[in-house]
Each structure stands twice: as structure tokens, then as C-alpha cells.
Scaffold this active site. Structure first.
Site, short mmCIF file in Angstrom:
data_model
loop_
_atom_site.label_atom_id
_atom_site.label_comp_id
_atom_site.label_asym_id
_atom_site.label_seq_id
_atom_site.Cartn_x
_atom_site.Cartn_y
_atom_site.Cartn_z
N ASP A 31 78.04 38.02 70.65
CA ASP A 31 78.23 36.61 70.99
C ASP A 31 78.58 35.87 69.71
O ASP A 31 78.14 36.26 68.62
CB ASP A 31 76.94 36.03 71.59
CG ASP A 31 77.17 34.75 72.37
OD1 ASP A 31 77.03 34.77 73.60
OD2 ASP A 31 77.49 33.72 71.73
N LEU A 158 74.37 38.06 90.86
CA LEU A 158 72.96 37.87 90.48
C LEU A 158 72.51 36.46 90.77
O LEU A 158 73.22 35.51 90.50
CB LEU A 158 72.80 38.13 88.97
CG LEU A 158 73.37 39.43 88.43
CD1 LEU A 158 73.28 39.45 86.91
CD2 LEU A 158 72.62 40.60 89.03
N GLU A 160 69.79 33.55 89.77
CA GLU A 160 68.82 33.20 88.74
C GLU A 160 67.43 33.26 89.36
O GLU A 160 67.23 32.91 90.52
CB GLU A 160 69.10 31.79 88.21
CG GLU A 160 70.42 31.74 87.49
CD GLU A 160 70.69 30.42 86.81
OE1 GLU A 160 69.75 29.62 86.65
OE2 GLU A 160 71.84 30.19 86.44
N CYS A 265 76.65 28.25 89.76
CA CYS A 265 77.67 29.02 90.49
C CYS A 265 78.28 28.31 91.69
O CYS A 265 79.48 28.05 91.73
CB CYS A 265 77.08 30.35 90.94
SG CYS A 265 76.84 31.48 89.58
C1 UDX Z 1 74.13 32.15 93.34
C2 UDX Z 1 74.42 33.37 94.21
O1 UDX Z 1 73.33 33.56 95.13
C3 UDX Z 1 74.66 34.59 93.37
O2 UDX Z 1 75.01 35.68 94.19
C4 UDX Z 1 75.78 34.29 92.39
O3 UDX Z 1 76.08 35.38 91.59
C5 UDX Z 1 75.45 33.07 91.54
O4 UDX Z 1 75.16 31.98 92.41
P1 UDX Z 1 72.02 31.11 92.05
O5 UDX Z 1 72.95 30.00 91.65
O6 UDX Z 1 71.14 31.71 91.04
O7 UDX Z 1 72.87 32.33 92.67
O8 UDX Z 1 71.09 30.52 93.19
P2 UDX Z 1 70.82 30.73 94.75
O9 UDX Z 1 69.48 31.32 94.93
O10 UDX Z 1 71.94 31.38 95.44
O11 UDX Z 1 70.74 29.19 95.21
C6 UDX Z 1 71.80 28.29 94.96
C7 UDX Z 1 71.40 26.88 95.37
O12 UDX Z 1 71.35 26.76 96.78
C8 UDX Z 1 70.04 26.42 94.86
O13 UDX Z 1 70.12 25.08 94.44
C9 UDX Z 1 69.13 26.55 96.06
O14 UDX Z 1 68.05 25.66 96.01
C10 UDX Z 1 70.10 26.18 97.18
N1 UDX Z 1 69.75 26.76 98.49
C11 UDX Z 1 69.71 28.13 98.64
C12 UDX Z 1 69.50 25.94 99.58
O15 UDX Z 1 69.55 24.71 99.47
N2 UDX Z 1 69.22 26.49 100.80
C13 UDX Z 1 69.16 27.84 100.98
O16 UDX Z 1 68.89 28.26 102.10
C14 UDX Z 1 69.41 28.68 99.87
#
Ligand code: UDX
Length: 443
Positions: A31, A158, A160, A265
Site C-alpha cells: 500500500d 464480503l 463488513e 458498497c
Molecule cells: C454489501 C454486500 O452485502 C456485500 O456482498 C458487498 O461485497 C459489499 O456490500 P456491506 O456493505 O458490508 O456489504 O453491508 P450489508 O450487510 O450488505 O448491508 C448494507 C446496508 O443495507 C446496511 O446499511 C444495512 O443496514 C442495510 N440493510 C441490510 C437493510 O436496511 N435491510 C436489510 O434487510 C439488510
């Protein structure tokens, strides 16, 4: 055992490099950020991810994982020349909603200028469809002398907060390349994980990532739209989601109504996909609606607070003189990430409306402190509740699930809770004497 270089020690790079090391490979992460690398050499991580620090330290100690700012060291180490190099740098949103590729370009140029033997270049960053070809062009043009290489697209999925187990238990591994042999070599790295491996062309692999994230974002906006209708018609969206989820074609996952999606994401990827469509003269109507519904989910929380405790006088801003407590600052639980965080947005809306904000988050406060102004950051949920006119439950941290609600009620100025994550049971809250609003819980 393979020798691997990983470029970028952000979220994706660090998890990927660490997990490959844990699977027995020799991994060097590179990095340009010297401070990050110096810290990582001592096992100090730039991000909070449950379990990651322990695995980083274990692999550092075993000599399978190392960190450097030198591309030459990562790629051309005489005892262990890298066979594969993963690009895992970030792709922030550009001015028009597009994914910005300046870091990917820099990484590709550095690889081209540094490599002294054939390499497989694997792209893990989320990049616009067609970037695989673009990376290959950059490398070809920037090499001082031609050295063979292949490019494979390998999008990450993935989450978080559960990145380690997501990496180790993948639903699928997607590999996109026109070079079958290179794709097979990358596939070998993933064989110990026993997940289904799909090999396709690069553009399709890149599209699978965008389409997957856009679909999940669509599920979230869909259930938030249903939640809105439930509120008007007296139905409970939690039960609706449960009832829908029994149908295998629908599934229960990603049907939690609330504040909508945040994070690094979904917001970026939906916007970037819509941008790609627009550039091609397509009209991504569904994606536009998904984004609008998502923005409304945040506004509607503030609207509920206004309706419950706001001033009616035309001389005052609606929340002037009101103290609003916010529980949670991260975009979801188990992360300190506040990128595109719904709670941060909500706090700004409250402040714009004249309200005073107190807040608490178990791990995201140091990050939040860098972007928030005039917010009193508290030691725990009770300090937030003390003297507040309303409390917003904004992130579903476990420690908020079993709060002493009787105590919260006693110390609040008004017993008003707006539950943006539907963590509490509406009848039980009413029983306790709260004025309670969830999302989509109209009964
Ligand atoms: C996401 C994807 O799941 C992952 O596959 C990708 O590689 C990166 O983006 P992440 O951003 O870590 O992962 O969070 P995720 O658990 O998917 O939740 C995303 C957002 O949606 C969060 O703010 C969460 O609170 C919200 N969410 C999720 C909802 O509001 N309702 C749900 O039912 C699920």
C-alpha cells in the site's frame, strides 16, 4: 502454497490477503500509505472487523503475511516471486456517479513498471464493466519491455462485520477471464473453501457483482416501500417480511425495513450501475426508484421525530430547542464504518432543522467525530437518553437490544422513541409508557 501480492490494505485487500495467508499461502500486501503499513507490521489494523486482528497477528507471526510500501518487494522478492497479484484498491464515486478508477490505474501502472516475470493480475476492486480490458491495455502500454501476463476479474462479496466468515464460506466464487489457464490458477486458490466456482468472461464477471448488489439494494428498497404502505394500512412489515420469506423463491434475507442501505458498497454500486446504463442510452428506471426510496427512508425517520416532538410555531424551526438522542452512528452493526451512514445523514437533517443532537456508538465514534459538528458524543445509551426529547435507534448494535428501557423512560424529557431498525416490540414499548414508532409497523 502460492506466492501472492495484494495491492491495497483497505477493507477488501486486508481481508483477502489475510485469509489467503491463513489458507497457507505466502502473501505480501502493498500500500502507498506508509503509516498504515508501519502499523500493520505491528499488527495494528486501520479498520474494525471482528476477528481480523487475531488472524492478521497469527499469520504475521507465522511469516506467511507481510506488509510493505514497495511494489518491487511484493512482486519480485527473489525467494518468493509473486505468481498472482490482486488489485484491491478503492473505487470511489466520481462527480457523475461513476466509479472512479484513478487508484486502479495507478496500481496497474505500478505493476507494469515493476513486474520482472510473468504474472496473473486479479482484479477484486468493484469496477465498471469493461475495466478488465482497460487494465490489460494499461499494463501492456506501461511495461518497459513485454512480459506475459493475464487479467482475471474476481469480484468480492464480503460484508463488513462478517467478512472473515464470508470469505471462508463463499456462496460462490466468480472468475472472469479470456485466459482459461489463468482463471484455473486463481480457482485453485479457492479450492479449500469448497464454494461453487463459476468461470465466465470478464465483462460478465464484473456485471455479476453490480447486478448482485443492485438486487440486494432493490430488496431493501422494496421492503421499505411495503413498510410505508403497511404504516398507512395498519399492517406489520416485520410479519409481512417473515411471511414472504417462507417462500423459497423470495427468501427472508435483506427484507429488514428500516433506514435503508448505507455503507461503502450499495450506494456506490447502484449509482455506478445506473450511470453505466445512462451512458449507454438505457433508462435504469428501477435503479432510480431504488435510490429515491432509499433516500426517503432517512427523511421519513426525521419526519416522524418532527411529527412527535416538533414545534408547531411558525417562528421556530421545527426542531429548535429540542434535543434528539441518536443511538448508533455506523451504517450497520459490527463495523466502525460511517461511509454513507444513515445515522450521520439523519443527524445533519435534525441539525438543519434546528435540533440539538447527542449520540453514542460503541465503535464508530472516533470516525464520526471527524465529520460531525456540534454533536455531543456520549459514553453510553443512557447518557444519550438523559434529557432528550426523542431517541432514534439508528444502528442495530447488540448492546441496544437489551437496554434498561424503564430507566431510559425515567431519564428522558419525553418518552419518545423512533426505532429505525425495528428492534423493539411496539405493544411492549407502549406498555412501558413510550410513544413509539418503528418503520412499517402500522398496527
Ligand atoms: C454489501 C454486500 O452485502 C456485500 O456482498 C458487498 O461485497 C459489499 O456490500 P456491506 O456493505 O458490508 O456489504 O453491508 P450489508 O450487510 O450488505 O448491508 C448494507 C446496508 O443495507 C446496511 O446499511 C444495512 O443496514 C442495510 N440493510 C441490510 C437493510 O436496511 N435491510 C436489510 O434487510 C439488510
Amino acid at each position: 502454497m502460492k506466492n501472492i501480492a495484494v495491492i491495497g490494505v483497505g477493507y477488501v485487500g486486508l481481508v483477502t490477503g489475510t485469509c489467503f495467508a491463513d489458507l497457507g499461502n505466502r502473501v505480501t500486501c502493498v500500500d502507498v500509505n506508509e503509516e498504515r503499513i508501519a502499523n500493520l507490521k505491528q499488527g495494528i489494523l486501520p479498520i474494525y472487523e471482528p476477528g481480523l486482528e487475531e488472524v492478521v497477528r497469527r499469520n504475521l507471526a507465522a511469516g506467511r503475511l507481510s506488509f510493505t510500501t514497495s511494489y518491487a518487494e511484493a512482486l519480485n522478492c527473489p525467494e518468493a516471486p509473486a505468481e498472482l497479484v490482486f488489485i484491491a484498491v478503492n473505487t470511489p464515486t466520481g462527480v457523475d456517479g461513476e466509479a472512479e478508477l484513478r487508484y486502479v490505474r495507478a496500481a496497474a501502472e505500478m505493476i507494469a513498471q515493476t513486474m520482472d516475470h510473468p504474472l496473473i493480475i486479479v482484479n477484486k476492486s468493484t469496477v465498471p464493466v469493461g475495466t478488465g480490458d482497460w487494465v490489460a491495455d494499461i499494463v501492456r502500454n506501461k511495461q518497459p519491455k513485454p512480459i506475459p501476463f493475464s487479467v482475471v476479474s474476481n469480484p468480492e462479496f464480503l460484508r463488513e462485520g462478517s467478512a472473515l466468515s464470508d470469505f471462508m464460506n463463499p456462496d460462490r466464487i466468480v472468475l472472469g477471464s479470456l485466459d482459461e489457464e489463468a482463471a484455473q490458477k486463481v480457482a485453485q486458490l479457492y479450492l479449500p473453501l469448497r464454494g461453487p466456482i463459476m468461470i465466465t468472461d470478464p465483462r460478465t464477471a464484473e456485471m455479476i457483482k453490480y447486478a448482485s448488489n443492485a438486487f440486494l439494494a432493490t430488496k431493501i428498497s422494496f421492503i421499505n416501500e411495503i413498510a410505508n404502505i403497511c404504516e398507512a394500512l395498519g399492517a406489520d412489515v416485520k410479519e409481512v417480511a417473515a411471511g414472504m420469506g417462507y417462500d423459497k423463491r423470495i427468501g427472508r434475507a435483506f427484507l429488514d425495513a428500516g433506514l435503508g442501505y448505507g455503507g461503502s458498497c450499495f450506494p456506490k454500486d447502484v449509482k455506478a450501475l445506473a450511470h453505466m446504463a445512462n451512458v449507454q442510452g438505457k433508462h435504469p428506471q428501477l435503479l432510480e426508484a431504488v435510490m429515491q426510496i432509499n433516500a426517503d427512508a432517512r427523511r421519513s425517520i426525521v419526519a416522524k421525530v418532527r411529527a412527535l416532538v416538533g414545534n408547531n410555531s411558525t417562528h421556530l424551526n421545527r426542531l429548535e430547542g429540542k434535543t434528539i438522542g441518536v443511538l448508533g452512528l455506523a451504517f450497520k452493526a459490527n463495523t466502525d464504518d460511517i461511509r454513507e451512514s444513515q445515522p450521520i445523514d439523519i443527524i445533519r437533517m435534525i441539525q438543519a432543522d434546528g435540533g440539538t443532537v447527542k449520540a453514542y456508538d460503541p465503535v464508530a465514534m472516533p470516525n464520526a467525530a471527524k465529520v460531525l459538528h456540534n454533536v455531543k458524543l456520549c459514553a453510553d445509551a443512557y447518557e444519550v437518553a438523559e434529557g432528550s426529547d426523542a431517541l432514534i435507534l439508528a444502528t442495530e448494535w447488540n448492546e441496544f437490544k437489551n437496554l434498561d428501557l424503564a430507566r431510559i423512560k425515567r431519564i428522558m424529557k419525553q418518552p419518545v422513541i423512533v426505532d429505525g431498525r425495528n428492534l423493539y416490540d411496539p405493544p411492549a414499548m407502549r406498555e412501558l409508557g413510550f410513544i413509539y414508532r418503528g418503520v412499517g409497523r402500522g398496527y
